[in-house]
Design a protein around this motif. Structure first.
Motif, mmCIF file in Angstrom:
data_model
loop_
_atom_site.group_PDB
_atom_site.id
_atom_site.type_symbol
_atom_site.label_atom_id
_atom_site.label_comp_id
_atom_site.label_asym_id
_atom_site.label_seq_id
_atom_site.Cartn_x
_atom_site.Cartn_y
_atom_site.Cartn_z
ATOM 1 N N PHE A 19 0.838 -1.189 0.000
ATOM 2 C CA PHE A 19 0.000 0.000 0.000
ATOM 3 C C PHE A 19 0.876 1.244 0.000
ATOM 4 O O PHE A 19 2.056 1.199 0.361
ATOM 5 C CB PHE A 19 -0.962 0.003 1.196
ATOM 6 C CG PHE A 19 -0.336 0.459 2.485
ATOM 7 C CD1 PHE A 19 -0.597 1.711 3.011
ATOM 8 C CD2 PHE A 19 0.526 -0.380 3.172
ATOM 9 C CE1 PHE A 19 -0.014 2.116 4.188
ATOM 10 C CE2 PHE A 19 1.111 0.019 4.352
ATOM 11 C CZ PHE A 19 0.845 1.272 4.867
ATOM 12 N N ARG A 20 0.297 2.344 -0.411
ATOM 13 C CA ARG A 20 1.028 3.603 -0.534
ATOM 14 C C ARG A 20 0.564 4.588 0.536
ATOM 15 O O ARG A 20 -0.618 4.934 0.595
ATOM 16 C CB ARG A 20 0.829 4.186 -1.929
ATOM 17 C CG ARG A 20 1.288 3.222 -3.008
ATOM 18 C CD ARG A 20 1.227 3.834 -4.389
ATOM 19 N NE ARG A 20 1.508 2.813 -5.401
ATOM 20 C CZ ARG A 20 1.628 3.051 -6.691
ATOM 21 N NH1 ARG A 20 1.476 4.285 -7.141
ATOM 22 N NH2 ARG A 20 1.884 2.081 -7.535
ATOM 23 N N PRO A 21 1.468 5.036 1.379
ATOM 24 C CA PRO A 21 1.086 5.894 2.502
ATOM 25 C C PRO A 21 0.377 7.181 2.097
ATOM 26 O O PRO A 21 -0.444 7.691 2.856
ATOM 27 C CB PRO A 21 2.434 6.210 3.171
ATOM 28 C CG PRO A 21 3.315 5.073 2.789
ATOM 29 C CD PRO A 21 2.898 4.692 1.408
ATOM 30 N N GLY A 22 0.660 7.695 0.917
ATOM 31 C CA GLY A 22 0.070 8.965 0.525
ATOM 32 C C GLY A 22 -1.402 8.911 0.190
ATOM 33 O O GLY A 22 -2.041 9.939 -0.006
ATOM 34 N N PHE A 23 -1.975 7.685 0.101
ATOM 35 C CA PHE A 23 -3.352 7.542 -0.341
ATOM 36 C C PHE A 23 -4.348 7.374 0.791
ATOM 37 O O PHE A 23 -5.550 7.299 0.559
ATOM 38 C CB PHE A 23 -3.478 6.337 -1.286
ATOM 39 C CG PHE A 23 -2.682 6.462 -2.554
ATOM 40 C CD1 PHE A 23 -2.122 7.675 -2.945
ATOM 41 C CD2 PHE A 23 -2.481 5.362 -3.369
ATOM 42 C CE1 PHE A 23 -1.380 7.781 -4.117
ATOM 43 C CE2 PHE A 23 -1.750 5.457 -4.543
ATOM 44 C CZ PHE A 23 -1.197 6.672 -4.913
ATOM 45 N N VAL A 24 -3.868 7.255 2.032
ATOM 46 C CA VAL A 24 -4.768 7.050 3.161
ATOM 47 C C VAL A 24 -4.126 7.673 4.390
ATOM 48 O O VAL A 24 -2.895 7.708 4.512
ATOM 49 C CB VAL A 24 -5.050 5.546 3.372
ATOM 50 C CG1 VAL A 24 -3.783 4.795 3.714
ATOM 51 C CG2 VAL A 24 -6.111 5.328 4.429
ATOM 52 N N PHE A 53 4.568 9.145 8.250
ATOM 53 C CA PHE A 53 3.468 8.182 8.297
ATOM 54 C C PHE A 53 3.814 7.022 9.231
ATOM 55 O O PHE A 53 3.032 6.649 10.117
ATOM 56 C CB PHE A 53 3.203 7.676 6.876
ATOM 57 C CG PHE A 53 2.080 6.696 6.746
ATOM 58 C CD1 PHE A 53 0.821 7.119 6.369
ATOM 59 C CD2 PHE A 53 2.292 5.337 6.958
ATOM 60 C CE1 PHE A 53 -0.222 6.206 6.219
ATOM 61 C CE2 PHE A 53 1.264 4.428 6.813
ATOM 62 C CZ PHE A 53 0.007 4.863 6.446
ATOM 63 N N LEU A 54 4.996 6.443 9.053
ATOM 64 C CA LEU A 54 5.388 5.302 9.873
ATOM 65 C C LEU A 54 5.630 5.709 11.320
ATOM 66 O O LEU A 54 5.382 4.918 12.240
ATOM 67 C CB LEU A 54 6.633 4.641 9.276
ATOM 68 C CG LEU A 54 6.394 3.897 7.960
ATOM 69 C CD1 LEU A 54 7.706 3.419 7.359
ATOM 70 C CD2 LEU A 54 5.453 2.714 8.167
ATOM 71 N N GLU A 55 6.093 6.914 11.538
ATOM 72 C CA GLU A 55 6.251 7.412 12.913
ATOM 73 C C GLU A 55 4.905 7.442 13.629
ATOM 74 O O GLU A 55 4.778 6.988 14.774
ATOM 75 C CB GLU A 55 6.875 8.805 12.893
ATOM 76 C CG GLU A 55 7.019 9.455 14.260
ATOM 77 C CD GLU A 55 8.069 8.777 15.120
ATOM 78 O OE1 GLU A 55 7.907 8.784 16.356
ATOM 79 O OE2 GLU A 55 9.044 8.249 14.566
ATOM 80 N N ILE A 56 3.894 7.937 12.953
ATOM 81 C CA ILE A 56 2.551 8.006 13.551
ATOM 82 C C ILE A 56 1.979 6.609 13.765
ATOM 83 O O ILE A 56 1.486 6.279 14.846
ATOM 84 C CB ILE A 56 1.613 8.840 12.656
ATOM 85 C CG1 ILE A 56 2.082 10.304 12.608
ATOM 86 C CG2 ILE A 56 0.168 8.765 13.154
ATOM 87 C CD1 ILE A 56 1.401 11.135 11.536
ATOM 88 N N VAL A 57 2.057 5.780 12.734
ATOM 89 C CA VAL A 57 1.475 4.435 12.815
ATOM 90 C C VAL A 57 2.148 3.607 13.903
ATOM 91 O O VAL A 57 1.483 2.916 14.687
ATOM 92 C CB VAL A 57 1.572 3.734 11.446
ATOM 93 C CG1 VAL A 57 1.250 2.246 11.573
ATOM 94 C CG2 VAL A 57 0.617 4.389 10.448
ATOM 95 N N ARG A 58 3.468 3.673 13.973
ATOM 96 C CA ARG A 58 4.187 2.911 14.993
ATOM 97 C C ARG A 58 3.747 3.334 16.404
ATOM 98 O O ARG A 58 3.556 2.485 17.283
ATOM 99 C CB ARG A 58 5.689 3.126 14.839
ATOM 100 C CG ARG A 58 6.325 2.433 13.644
ATOM 101 C CD ARG A 58 6.367 0.943 13.841
ATOM 102 N NE ARG A 58 7.316 0.285 12.947
ATOM 103 C CZ ARG A 58 7.388 -1.021 12.795
ATOM 104 N NH1 ARG A 58 6.566 -1.820 13.455
ATOM 105 N NH2 ARG A 58 8.255 -1.566 11.984
ATOM 106 N N GLN A 59 3.614 4.630 16.624
ATOM 107 C CA GLN A 59 3.191 5.107 17.938
ATOM 108 C C GLN A 59 1.761 4.686 18.257
ATOM 109 O O GLN A 59 1.442 4.299 19.394
ATOM 110 C CB GLN A 59 3.314 6.624 18.025
ATOM 111 C CG GLN A 59 4.748 7.127 18.043
ATOM 112 C CD GLN A 59 4.834 8.595 18.427
ATOM 113 O OE1 GLN A 59 4.210 9.040 19.394
ATOM 114 N NE2 GLN A 59 5.599 9.362 17.657
ATOM 115 N N LEU A 60 0.887 4.736 17.264
ATOM 116 C CA LEU A 60 -0.494 4.301 17.473
ATOM 117 C C LEU A 60 -0.556 2.827 17.839
ATOM 118 O O LEU A 60 -1.301 2.419 18.734
ATOM 119 C CB LEU A 60 -1.327 4.571 16.218
ATOM 120 C CG LEU A 60 -1.652 6.042 15.927
ATOM 121 C CD1 LEU A 60 -2.270 6.179 14.538
ATOM 122 C CD2 LEU A 60 -2.581 6.615 16.984
#
Length: 381
Positions: free
Chosen positions: A87-92, A144-151
């Motif tokens: 998946f592409r982080p920029g699309f969601v 994106f990965l910084e946010i997702v990892r923390q979540l």
């Protein structure tokens, strides 16, 4: 150590010929030979599951079906197989993506893996409403990965980045287990993102010397972050009882390449901003038929009509097993494989190569030797 093998779900269509396209170029007509229905993809997935593959990669882009939706449906027709969803982080949004991953884990029994694809083709990205340039896309991937990892760690996230901003973001239910993140990229900024955030760094099937250089590069960057990554490689396979039979099949595929299609696909790929794609193009050097074996049993013919992964391991089962062990000696632990057509080639590899690797002590069936042996006992009425 047991090597890990993943197969591929051809959500761009399947065929007894190479389905070309990708990286901003449309799927070739052969992709309509076997449409990517849930029924057919489930047939491939079940075969991969029985043979001992751990997971299956699904691609992303305009040339194929959506990976999230397709794998969610196929997962209901399998029991153990994991799904490496590109998946592409920029699309969601990152919060929604983290929530989707958490839902997928619960509904599938923890069978989601994530392949983060930043996107190397600006013209294709713009079709989806994304107008950032390549380096900015990578910087956004990092945020994106910084946010997702923390979540996924259960934190409440407030982040105002260069490209992404969230306030009081939090997941009501955490994924269990947390999905592993796979990622590939050959540019300097891609290496930085990989070193900081991902679990498995993927490379396309370059010759061993080039793969070794990539591994050393990423290992050094990861060490500076105090992290250790695993490494994987993406390859096609053409494996038969004899080397002659395998090369005859490779030549049959090559004979099926329409010259105008090759010319069109190569023109499209030539404008790719992806360094990895340019490295793939350099391997076949324009398509001299006699120069496509670029390392023993490593064939660059697929890249004449297909973007992305453009090389295949070609040879007898013994030869392919030896090449796999050669890559493993460099540090490659995971192999993401495919072949045309994907149903039949899964059996050629699973029944021809995997038993040899098991005998050499470098692979074992994920459900255990006893179950694997039982699965191969012929039905007796």
């Amino acid at each position: 150590m047991s090597l890990t093998f993943h197969w591929f779900l051809p959500t761009n269509g399947d065929s007894r010929h190479v389905v070309g396209g990708g990286h901003g170029t449309p799927a070739t007509a052969s992709g309509r030979d076997r449409p990517p229905t849930v029924a057919y993809l489930s047939q491939i997935a079940r075969a991969a599951e029985d043979l001992g593959f751990v997971g299956a990669l699904t691609p992303t882009g305009a040339w194929c079906e959506d990976a999230w939706l397709t794998t969610a449906m196929v997962s209901q027709n399998t029991e153990r197989l994991k799904f490496l969803v590109a998946f592409r982080p920029g699309f969601v949004s990152p919060t929604l993506a983290a929530q989707m991953a958490s839902t997928f884990q619960r509904q599938s029994g923890g069978r989601l893996l994530l392949n983060v694809v930043t996107g190397g083709e600006s013209h294709e990205q713009r079709a989806y409403g994304d107008f950032l340039d390549k380096d900015d896309r990578y910087r956004r991937t990092g945020e994106f990965l910084e946010i997702v990892r923390q979540l996924w760690d259960g934190k409440t996230v407030d982040l105002a980045g260069e490209h992404l901003r969230v306030e009081e973001a939090k997941l009501a239910r955490l994924p269990d287990p947390v999905p592993e993140v796979y990622f590939g990229g050959s540019s300097p900024i891609a290496g930085e993102i990989a070193a900081k955030y991902v679990d498995v760094y993927l490379t396309w099937g370059e010759p061993p010397a080039q793969v070794a250089e990539k591994i050393a590069w990423i290992r050094e960057l990861a060490a500076k972050q105090g992290r250790t990554l695993r490494f994987g490689i993406r390859l096609h396979v053409i494996t038969r009882d004899t080397s002659a039979e395998a090369w005859a099949e490779a030549n049959r595929l090559l004979d099926g390449f329409d010259p105008e299609t090759v010319k069109s696909v190569q023109a499209g790929l030539a404008r790719s901003e992806s360094e990895g794609q340019q490295r793939m193009l350099a391997l076949h050097g324009g398509g001299n038929r006699d120069g496509l074996e670029i390392h023993p049993n490593l064939w660059a013919g697929i890249g004449l009509v297909r973007g992305g992964a453009g090389t295949a391991l070609v040879g007898s089962h013994e030869e392919v097993a030896e090449r796999i062990k050669e890559y493993a000696a460099l540090g490659i632990e995971e192999f993401v494989l495919s072949g045309y057509p994907h149903l039949e080639e899964a059996y050629w590899f699973g029944e021809g190569v995997l038993p040899r690797l098991a005998a050499d002590g470098v692979w074992r069936h994920p459900v255990g030797e006893q179950k694997a042996a039982a699965a191969q006992v012929p039905f007796a009425s």
